[in-house]
Design a protein around this motif. Structure first.
Motif, PDB file in Angstrom:
ATOM      1  N   ARG A  73       0.845  -1.198   0.000  1.00  0.00           N
ATOM      2  CA  ARG A  73       0.000   0.000   0.000  1.00  0.00           C
ATOM      3  C   ARG A  73       0.879   1.246   0.000  1.00  0.00           C
ATOM      4  O   ARG A  73       2.103   1.179   0.041  1.00  0.00           O
ATOM      5  CB  ARG A  73      -0.891  -0.003   1.252  1.00  0.00           C
ATOM      6  CG  ARG A  73      -1.877  -1.155   1.300  1.00  0.00           C
ATOM      7  CD  ARG A  73      -2.947  -1.019   0.250  1.00  0.00           C
ATOM      8  NE  ARG A  73      -4.066  -1.908   0.494  1.00  0.00           N
ATOM      9  CZ  ARG A  73      -5.099  -2.037  -0.343  1.00  0.00           C
ATOM     10  NH1 ARG A  73      -5.146  -1.330  -1.459  1.00  0.00           N
ATOM     11  NH2 ARG A  73      -6.076  -2.870  -0.063  1.00  0.00           N
ATOM     12  N   GLU A  87      -4.227   5.519  -7.017  1.00  0.00           N
ATOM     13  CA  GLU A  87      -5.561   5.154  -6.552  1.00  0.00           C
ATOM     14  C   GLU A  87      -6.249   4.158  -7.474  1.00  0.00           C
ATOM     15  O   GLU A  87      -7.004   3.283  -7.017  1.00  0.00           O
ATOM     16  CB  GLU A  87      -6.420   6.405  -6.402  1.00  0.00           C
ATOM     17  CG  GLU A  87      -5.929   7.353  -5.307  1.00  0.00           C
ATOM     18  CD  GLU A  87      -6.852   8.549  -5.132  1.00  0.00           C
ATOM     19  OE1 GLU A  87      -7.892   8.591  -5.827  1.00  0.00           O
ATOM     20  OE2 GLU A  87      -6.532   9.418  -4.310  1.00  0.00           O
ATOM     21  N   SER A 118      -4.918   0.850  -6.614  1.00  0.00           N
ATOM     22  CA  SER A 118      -5.447   0.465  -5.297  1.00  0.00           C
ATOM     23  C   SER A 118      -6.848  -0.120  -5.421  1.00  0.00           C
ATOM     24  O   SER A 118      -7.196  -1.072  -4.715  1.00  0.00           O
ATOM     25  CB  SER A 118      -5.474   1.677  -4.357  1.00  0.00           C
ATOM     26  OG  SER A 118      -4.164   2.105  -4.046  1.00  0.00           O
TER      27      SER A 118
END
Length: 278
Positions: free
Chosen positions: A153, A158, A161
């Motif tokens: 992480r 994003e 992710s």
């Protein structure tokens, strides 16, 4: 502990042993540069340089591990790969030695390192005698069986992710990497490159790691047969998944279960103790 001489006054030594920085690595990293020239000089003079745990980072900071096989504590392997890509890192290993440079894994691997140094500088017989007095086995080879993988992480991408979160929730489902890229609005080649840049893993290797971790969890906490576990983590062929498990973890699923599985009463006792703060 008193010391005999300052580093700058030490012209030559046979062995340099660097302790680890397990709980202070990020704070210690900026200070490593002050030792780099001295370490390179000692190595050029013929010294053996051995590092414990995360002290491998100091060797890497000095440039001594460029192109060299090395290991460190598995929990810091991703950080080392990002910071020192020239190091041939193998976090499955307990010990690595190449070119008078020795690196070792986590804190308990210090014993393996000490036995290795005794064997190297004294004799095999003395190392074996020490292992008997210390009630430990002779030098181990692998730490892969102890590794607990977590999703990388904090990379700041994003879009990647969101793919990671989907993969974590749906790892047991059929998953084509090319189709996954399209579903999340990526071009296939761009997706694979961007995913690897963000996480350090290809999408396929990432999915395999997720499935392996779930399989290890089921081996530890259930009595399910390996064929059933294979199906539950998204594989169809238990033989091919068993081979992957042995390759990545270092032991067979049966040996892993025997080593790590808690009996139900033990798990209940551990849960009770955890609830009581013991």
């Amino acid at each position: 502990m008193p010391v005999d001489v300052a580093l700058d006054a030490l012209e030559r030594t046979d062995l340099v042993l660097i302790p680890g920085f397990l709980f202070s690595l990020r704070e210690a990293l900026p200070t490593f540069q002050r030792y780099c020239a001295w370490l390179r000089h000692q190595h050029q003079q013929g010294a053996v340089i051995a590092s414990m745990c995360t002290a491998t980072f100091m060797l890497a900071e000095a440039g001594l591990l460029d192109g060299v096989e090395a290991t460190t504590h598995w929990a810091f392997a991703d950080l080392m790969r990002r910071r020192y890509p020239a190091v041939r890192l193998d976090e499955r290993r307990i010990l690595c030695e190449e070119g008078r440079l020795i690196s070792s894994a986590g804190a308990s691997a210090a014993m393996d390192l000490m036995l290795h140094l005794i064997r190297r500088f004294a004799s095999r017989e003395l190392a074996q005698q020490c292992s008997r007095y210390l009630l430990i086995d002779d030098v181990r080879n692998e730490q892969s069986v102890y590794i607990r993988w977590s999703m990388p992480r904090g990379h700041g991408d994003e879009a990647v992710s969101r793919v990671q979160e989907w993969m974590e929730a749906h790892f047991a489902e059929p998953c084509g990497i090319d189709e996954l890229a399209v579903d999340f609005g990526f071009g296939v080649r761009n997706f694979k490159r961007r995913f690897k840049d963000a996480t350090g893993y290809s999408p396929l290797a990432y999915l395999q790691a997720l499935r392996l971790e779930k399989a290890k969890q089921l081996l530890e906490t259930t009595r399910l047969g390996f064929d059933v576990i294979t199906s539950r983590v998204g594989y169809e062929d238990s033989n091919s998944f068993r081979r992957l498990f042995c390759q990545r973890v270092g032991i067979s699923p049966a040996a892993f279960r025997k080593r790590f599985r808690c009996a139900p009463q033990e798990r209940g006792k551990q849960s009770q103790q955890a609830g009581q703060g013991l």
